[in-house]
Design an enzyme around this catalytic site. Structure first.
Site, PDB file in Angstrom:
ATOM      1  CB  SER A   1      -0.967  -0.008   1.181  1.00 15.72           C
ATOM      2  OG  SER A   1      -0.296   0.176   2.400  1.00 15.72           O
TER       3      SER A   1
ATOM      4  N   GLY B   1      -0.214   4.668   0.326  1.00 18.57           N
ATOM      5  CA  GLY B   1      -0.889   5.897   0.762  1.00 18.57           C
ATOM      6  C   GLY B   1      -1.683   6.515  -0.380  1.00 18.57           C
ATOM      7  CB  ALA B   2      -1.784   9.989  -1.734  1.00 22.27           C
TER       8      ALA B   2
ATOM      9  N   GLY C   1      -2.066   4.722  -3.657  1.00 20.99           N
ATOM     10  CA  GLY C   1      -2.895   3.525  -3.782  1.00 20.99           C
ATOM     11  C   GLY C   1      -2.198   2.233  -3.434  1.00 20.99           C
TER      12      GLY C   1
ATOM     13  N   GLY D   1      -5.050   1.616   6.125  1.00 19.55           N
ATOM     14  CA  GLY D   1      -4.430   0.357   5.702  1.00 19.55           C
ATOM     15  C   GLY D   1      -5.231  -0.838   6.184  1.00 19.55           C
ATOM     16  CG  ASP D   2      -5.755  -1.376  10.205  1.00 18.43           C
ATOM     17  OD1 ASP D   2      -4.710  -1.951   9.867  1.00 18.43           O
ATOM     18  OD2 ASP D   2      -5.838  -0.626  11.199  1.00 18.43           O
TER      19      ASP D   2
END
Ligand SMILES: Nc1ncnc2c1ncn2[C@@H]1O[C@H](COP(=O)(O)OP(=O)(O)OP(=O)(O)O)[C@@H](O)[C@H]1O
Ligand SMILES: [Mg+2]
Length: 313
Positions: free
Chosen positions: A223, A225-226, A228, A254-255
């Site tokens: 992952s 963040g911004a 994707g 993230g969860d």
């Protein structure tokens, strides 16, 4: 229907205190107080529950804080099956200065999980696990637990025909990868730490994904963040870019992403759709700091706005 079972090895109550100003050596008056049941596994259970799928939250809790967590999750409609430990489940405190938005956060190490509690948990898992169920092992380990605790659980789950996903960091993540988990979900910091790759470019990101495959992971969800997600199963690989959105908070996104991924896997969706449901859930969460109780429409609406690119694994 299969169940998505989550394991929170070191849960916490997150206590948020808003104060007008943080001033040292003075009594501060809280203007707002919030409590959040903060096992990362709880966030995953909450996500799949809001997507309409049966879930069970397991792990270790102790003391009054542990009772508050059990009751609080039950009130949310999330069933639990915890092993009780002697100590008190930790409370992590976040004091937020309303004037500046800056904060002080103090985390406790957590109650010790001794060998007897670990054995009780293994017995509980052996009793609960059903072939075809999806298990998600999330977050740090408690004091007293060996670094290969998740690895041992993954082997147990595989021996019983269950799916095992791992979202942890450092040695626990490395040891877990070695026993071929079905999915790992590192973020950028966790991937940097484990692979030594700076993740400074898209090429770097792809190399880091392949390093997790080489370490043993069957599917890798990196992952970003911004930016994707990259999701790879070693044959197919997708980059999913979310739209530009006003983010309320990325903590816990993230969860939510992991909940979306596992929900889609549990529904037998192809890899590209799995990736889309993950980013849809993560980004829909980030917009509002939570998912709606009936989350499918919001996630589906976000999926419409994703940019999906196939990559060469
Ligand atoms: N700024 C953002 N804009 C859009 N989506 C975001 C943003 N930040 C996070 N997300 C969504 O959340 C997902 C997970 O984010 P991130 O990589 O930060 O997870 P994480 O660091 O594991 O988070 P945590 O451990 O706090 O739950 C991303 O893949 C994306 O879908
Ligand atoms: Mg994370």
């Amino acid at each position: 229907m299969n169940t998505i079972v989550t394991v929170s090895a070191n849960p916490a109550i997150d206590l948020f205190l808003d104060v007008p100003r943080i001033v040292m050596d003075e009594v501060l008056r809280a203007t707002d107080v919030r409590r959040v049941w903060a096992g990362k596994g709880f966030n995953v259970s909450r996500t799949v529950s809001r997507l309409g799928h049966p879930t069970l939250a397991t792990g270790f809790v102790g003391g009054y804080a542990g009772m508050a967590i059990s009751t609080g999750l039950a009130e949310e409609g999330i069933p639990t099956d915890f092993v009780r430990v002697d100590g008190e489940t930790r409370t992590n405190v976040m004091i937020v200065d309303a004037a500046t938005g800056r904060h002080i956060k103090v985390n406790q190490p957590g109650a010790t999980v001794d060998v007897a509690a670990q054995a009780a948990f293994v017995a509980r898992v052996t009793h609960l696990v059903q072939p075809g169920d999806f298990w998600v092992l999330s977050g740090s380990l408690s004091p007293g637990m060996p670094a290969d605790f998740y690895a041992m659980l993954i082997e147990l789950l595989h021996a019983r025909g269950a799916f095992a996903a791992l979202d942890s960091s450092g040695v626990a993540l490395r040891a877990g990868c070695a026993v071929r988990p079905d999915l790992v979900k590192p973020n950028i910091a966790e991937a940097r730490e484990l692979t030594g790759n700076p993740l400074a470019s898209p090429d770097d990101a792809l190399q880091a994904v392949n390093a997790f495959h080489a370490a043993g992971a069957r599917r890798v969800a990196l992952s970003l963040g911004a930016d994707g997600l990259i999701l790879s199963d070693g044959n197919e690989c997708w980059h999913i870019q979310p739209p530009q959105i006003a983010v309320r908070t990325a903590v816990g996104a993230g969860d939510a992403l992991l909940g979306g991924l596992v929900w889609a896997l549990a529904h037998g969706k192809p890899l590209r759709e799995v990736a889309s449901w993950g980013v849809g859930a993560g980004s829909a969460y980030a917009v509002a700091d939570q998912l709606p109780v009936d989350a499918k429409p919001a996630v589906a609406a976000l999926i419409e706005r994703l940019t999906i690119t196939p990559l060469k694994p």
